[in-house]
Design an enzyme around this catalytic site. Structure first.
Site, PDB file in Angstrom:
ATOM      1  N   LYS A  55       6.455 -44.424 -22.363  1.00  0.00           N
ATOM      2  CA  LYS A  55       7.752 -44.600 -21.687  1.00  0.00           C
ATOM      3  C   LYS A  55       8.833 -44.967 -22.708  1.00  0.00           C
ATOM      4  O   LYS A  55       9.970 -44.512 -22.611  1.00  0.00           O
ATOM      5  CB  LYS A  55       7.635 -45.697 -20.625  1.00  0.00           C
ATOM      6  CG  LYS A  55       6.777 -45.309 -19.422  1.00  0.00           C
ATOM      7  CD  LYS A  55       7.587 -44.494 -18.445  1.00  0.00           C
ATOM      8  CE  LYS A  55       6.839 -44.218 -17.165  1.00  0.00           C
ATOM      9  NZ  LYS A  55       7.677 -43.557 -16.158  1.00  0.00           N
ATOM     10  N   SER A  69       0.857 -43.869 -14.415  1.00  0.00           N
ATOM     11  CA  SER A  69       1.282 -45.265 -14.577  1.00  0.00           C
ATOM     12  C   SER A  69       0.139 -46.278 -14.538  1.00  0.00           C
ATOM     13  O   SER A  69       0.378 -47.442 -14.245  1.00  0.00           O
ATOM     14  CB  SER A  69       2.315 -45.602 -13.503  1.00  0.00           C
ATOM     15  OG  SER A  69       1.729 -45.460 -12.235  1.00  0.00           O
ATOM     16  N   THR A 104      -0.480 -37.058  -7.979  1.00  0.00           N
ATOM     17  CA  THR A 104      -0.705 -38.383  -7.392  1.00  0.00           C
ATOM     18  C   THR A 104       0.185 -38.582  -6.165  1.00  0.00           C
ATOM     19  O   THR A 104       0.013 -39.547  -5.424  1.00  0.00           O
ATOM     20  CB  THR A 104      -0.420 -39.511  -8.412  1.00  0.00           C
ATOM     21  OG1 THR A 104       0.880 -39.297  -8.964  1.00  0.00           O
ATOM     22  CG2 THR A 104      -1.443 -39.522  -9.530  1.00  0.00           C
ATOM     23  N   ALA A 147       8.286 -38.708 -12.178  1.00  0.00           N
ATOM     24  CA  ALA A 147       6.940 -38.128 -12.257  1.00  0.00           C
ATOM     25  C   ALA A 147       6.211 -38.575 -13.517  1.00  0.00           C
ATOM     26  O   ALA A 147       6.485 -38.072 -14.604  1.00  0.00           O
ATOM     27  CB  ALA A 147       7.055 -36.600 -12.247  1.00  0.00           C
ATOM     28  N   ALA A 148       5.312 -39.518 -13.375  1.00  0.00           N
ATOM     29  CA  ALA A 148       4.594 -40.014 -14.557  1.00  0.00           C
ATOM     30  C   ALA A 148       3.259 -40.590 -14.128  1.00  0.00           C
ATOM     31  O   ALA A 148       3.059 -40.923 -12.959  1.00  0.00           O
ATOM     32  CB  ALA A 148       5.422 -41.097 -15.244  1.00  0.00           C
ATOM     33  N   TYR A 199       0.572 -46.439 -22.109  1.00  0.00           N
ATOM     34  CA  TYR A 199       1.505 -46.220 -20.997  1.00  0.00           C
ATOM     35  C   TYR A 199       2.905 -46.703 -21.383  1.00  0.00           C
ATOM     36  O   TYR A 199       3.886 -45.948 -21.318  1.00  0.00           O
ATOM     37  CB  TYR A 199       0.993 -46.957 -19.742  1.00  0.00           C
ATOM     38  CG  TYR A 199       2.036 -47.061 -18.660  1.00  0.00           C
ATOM     39  CD1 TYR A 199       2.532 -45.916 -18.046  1.00  0.00           C
ATOM     40  CD2 TYR A 199       2.550 -48.297 -18.266  1.00  0.00           C
ATOM     41  CE1 TYR A 199       3.512 -46.009 -17.067  1.00  0.00           C
ATOM     42  CE2 TYR A 199       3.522 -48.393 -17.288  1.00  0.00           C
ATOM     43  CZ  TYR A 199       4.007 -47.244 -16.697  1.00  0.00           C
ATOM     44  OH  TYR A 199       4.989 -47.336 -15.736  1.00  0.00           O
ATOM     45  N   MET A 233      -9.771 -60.093  -5.753  1.00  0.00           N
ATOM     46  CA  MET A 233     -10.125 -60.738  -7.020  1.00  0.00           C
ATOM     47  C   MET A 233      -8.836 -61.188  -7.685  1.00  0.00           C
ATOM     48  O   MET A 233      -7.859 -60.423  -7.752  1.00  0.00           O
ATOM     49  CB  MET A 233     -10.829 -59.738  -7.937  1.00  0.00           C
ATOM     50  CG  MET A 233     -12.217 -59.361  -7.452  1.00  0.00           C
ATOM     51  SD  MET A 233     -13.044 -58.288  -8.639  1.00  0.00           S
ATOM     52  CE  MET A 233     -12.122 -56.789  -8.490  1.00  0.00           C
ATOM     53  N   LEU A 261       2.227 -32.837  -6.754  1.00  0.00           N
ATOM     54  CA  LEU A 261       1.292 -33.498  -5.827  1.00  0.00           C
ATOM     55  C   LEU A 261      -0.019 -33.887  -6.514  1.00  0.00           C
ATOM     56  O   LEU A 261      -1.094 -33.792  -5.921  1.00  0.00           O
ATOM     57  CB  LEU A 261       1.030 -32.601  -4.600  1.00  0.00           C
ATOM     58  CG  LEU A 261       2.285 -32.186  -3.828  1.00  0.00           C
ATOM     59  CD1 LEU A 261       1.935 -31.274  -2.660  1.00  0.00           C
ATOM     60  CD2 LEU A 261       3.075 -33.398  -3.331  1.00  0.00           C
TER      61      LEU A 261
HETATM   62  N1  UFG Z   1      -3.948 -58.845 -10.053  1.00  0.00           N
HETATM   63  C1  UFG Z   1      -5.019 -59.573  -9.581  1.00  0.00           C
HETATM   64  N2  UFG Z   1      -5.919 -58.918  -8.788  1.00  0.00           N
HETATM   65  C2  UFG Z   1      -5.798 -57.608  -8.449  1.00  0.00           C
HETATM   66  C3  UFG Z   1      -4.685 -56.872  -8.957  1.00  0.00           C
HETATM   67  C4  UFG Z   1      -3.792 -57.533  -9.763  1.00  0.00           C
HETATM   68  O1  UFG Z   1      -5.167 -60.750  -9.859  1.00  0.00           O
HETATM   69  O2  UFG Z   1      -6.670 -57.091  -7.744  1.00  0.00           O
HETATM   70  C5  UFG Z   1      -2.961 -59.540 -10.889  1.00  0.00           C
HETATM   71  C6  UFG Z   1      -2.797 -58.915 -12.248  1.00  0.00           C
HETATM   72  O3  UFG Z   1      -3.706 -59.442 -13.162  1.00  0.00           O
HETATM   73  C7  UFG Z   1      -1.340 -59.268 -12.565  1.00  0.00           C
HETATM   74  C8  UFG Z   1      -0.665 -59.303 -11.189  1.00  0.00           C
HETATM   75  O4  UFG Z   1      -1.722 -59.434 -10.256  1.00  0.00           O
HETATM   76  O5  UFG Z   1      -1.280 -60.536 -13.118  1.00  0.00           O
HETATM   77  C9  UFG Z   1       0.112 -58.046 -10.884  1.00  0.00           C
HETATM   78  O6  UFG Z   1      -0.748 -56.943 -11.128  1.00  0.00           O
HETATM   79  P1  UFG Z   1      -0.380 -55.452 -10.684  1.00  0.00           P
HETATM   80  O7  UFG Z   1      -1.536 -54.599 -11.065  1.00  0.00           O
HETATM   81  O8  UFG Z   1       0.069 -55.435  -9.274  1.00  0.00           O
HETATM   82  O9  UFG Z   1       0.877 -55.110 -11.563  1.00  0.00           O
HETATM   83  P2  UFG Z   1       1.026 -55.179 -13.153  1.00  0.00           P
HETATM   84  O10 UFG Z   1       1.875 -56.371 -13.451  1.00  0.00           O
HETATM   85  O11 UFG Z   1      -0.242 -55.073 -13.885  1.00  0.00           O
HETATM   86  O12 UFG Z   1       1.718 -53.784 -13.432  1.00  0.00           O
HETATM   87  C10 UFG Z   1       3.036 -53.484 -13.154  1.00  0.00           C
HETATM   88  C11 UFG Z   1       3.214 -52.011 -12.916  1.00  0.00           C
HETATM   89  C12 UFG Z   1       2.825 -51.241 -14.120  1.00  0.00           C
HETATM   90  C13 UFG Z   1       3.576 -51.740 -15.299  1.00  0.00           C
HETATM   91  C14 UFG Z   1       3.419 -53.228 -15.437  1.00  0.00           C
HETATM   92  C15 UFG Z   1       4.291 -53.784 -16.513  1.00  0.00           C
HETATM   93  O13 UFG Z   1       2.447 -51.614 -11.811  1.00  0.00           O
HETATM   94  O14 UFG Z   1       3.143 -49.878 -13.926  1.00  0.00           O
HETATM   95  O15 UFG Z   1       3.784 -53.878 -14.240  1.00  0.00           O
HETATM   96  O16 UFG Z   1       3.620 -54.814 -17.138  1.00  0.00           O
HETATM   97  F1  UFG Z   1       3.124 -51.168 -16.416  1.00  0.00           F
END
Ligand code: UFG
Length: 323
Positions: free
Chosen positions: A145, A77, A35, A74-75, A141, A204, A33
């Site tokens: 993995k 991320s 996260t 469990a990781a 990260y 944003m 628990l």
């Molecule tokens: N984004 C925005 N605004 C935000 C949040 C995200 O523009 O407030 C954009 C990011 O720049 C990205 C897209 O939305 O282009 C998706 O972003 P997320 O944060 O939702 O997801 P990510 O692609 O960064 O991350 C996911 C997983 C991670 C993993 C990654 C692999 O959540 O665990 O894919 O690249 F590592």
């Protein structure tokens, strides 16, 4: 079949636990628990409160439980956090995962399903990304993995622990009962919906100057219930192996924003701000191998369906699990 689910109180682990229970599996959730949320554990599952750091306790649990399979969710991320504190990521995502694999071997477990990630590929050399695409992570990260993926190969060769490393692309969506509740939230879809719910003033958009059709990053959003389906199918994989899990459809940040506006009927104001460091412009999966070898077939392929499931879950849980 008895399944030990490490991290079953987290987002993807909780939905997989529910899915397995619905299919008649006997499920034990093991979670510290950190996260995760106790309320996210399906009441039909057995629950063990524990930390993967505690090797002795883990060995005891796995030896006493006589499980057929272990699933490891469990990781940590958060990519950004991993860039500031790599040790935290290698210690948990690699070191503690090794504890779990050792305990699985000791307990006579035959199958291991591991939550891997598209982040193991870094900035991929080909698109869509296949299992054979070179893996060159660009953050601790993804590297943590990848290290554990590589370790698993030796557990398979040496100890006969058959494994499936499932590389999720962008996990999204919710089931009827379980969804995403991170603090802080960093993922695009929940953030957009928090704006629609009045919990944030605006969203944003991280950069609109990428080399993509509308200038924003493209991702492959995959419903968490489809990931759950893949975990169940992976229990029957003929051989150890790696599988990329996505729909194969790439959607830009702006397309997701439009879909979220449509689903919620809210204008969701959003400002374009500078790029977020470390974001690859485009990540799209080729999941032919999972379809062919596991018989996996995603059921929720369009963005509006995925977003609507999150929206519905958020209506029921406006404050996440702190209801
Ligand atoms: N984004 C925005 N605004 C935000 C949040 C995200 O523009 O407030 C954009 C990011 O720049 C990205 C897209 O939305 O282009 C998706 O972003 P997320 O944060 O939702 O997801 P990510 O692609 O960064 O991350 C996911 C997983 C991670 C993993 C990654 C692999 O959540 O665990 O894919 O690249 F590592």
């Amino acid at each position: 079949m008895k399944v030990f689910v490490a991290g079953g109180a987290g987002y993807i682990g909780s939905v997989c636990t529910e899915y397995l229970l619905d299919k008649g599996y006997d499920v034990t959730v093991f979670d510290g628990l950190i996260t995760g949320h106790r309320q996210a554990v399906d009441p039909r599952a057995k629950f063990i409160y524990g930390n993967l750091e505690d090797r002795d306790f883990l060995f005891k649990c796995l030896c006493e439980g006589r499980y057929d399979a272990v699933m490891h969710f469990a990781a940590f991320s958060l990519v950004g956090e991993s860039m500031k504190d790599p040790g935290k990521y290698f210690k948990n995502n690699l070191g503690n995962a090794i504890n779990l694999a050792d305990a699985a071997v000791k307990g006579g477990v035959k199958r291991f399903v591991f939550s891997s990630t598209a982040a193991t590929f870094g900035i991929p050399e080909e698109m869509p990304i296949r299992e054979t695409t070179a893996q060159k992570p660009i953050n601790p990260y993804g590297e943590s993995k990848l290290c554990f993926e590589k370790a698993l190969r030796w557990y398979s060769d040496i100890h006969g622990l058959k494994y499936a490393a499932l590389r999720y692309f962008n996990a999204a969506g919710a089931s009827e009962n379980y969804g995403e509740d991170h603090n802080p939230e960093s993922h695009l879809i929940p953030i957009l919906l928090q704006v629609a719910a009045g919990k944030r003033a605006k969203a944003m958009l991280f950069g609109d100057d990428y080399d993509t059709p509308d200038g924003t990053c493209i991702r492959d959003y995959i419903h968490v219930l489809d990931l759950a389906q893949a975990h169940e199918k992976a229990l029957y994989a003929p051989e150890s192996g790696h599988y990329n899990l996505g729909t194969g459809a790439g959607l830009s940040v702006k397309q997701i924003l439009e879909a979220a506006r449509k689903v919620t009927g809210h204008p969701i104001p959003a400002d374009v701000v500078p790029r977020r460091p470390g974001d690859p412009p485009r990540l799209i999966a080729c999941s032919d191998k999972a379809r062919r070898e596991l018989g996996w077939k995603p059921q929720y392929e369009d963005a509006e369906t995925i977003i609507a499931s999150v929206w519905k879950w958020m209506q029921k849980h406006p404050d996440g699990y702190e209801f």
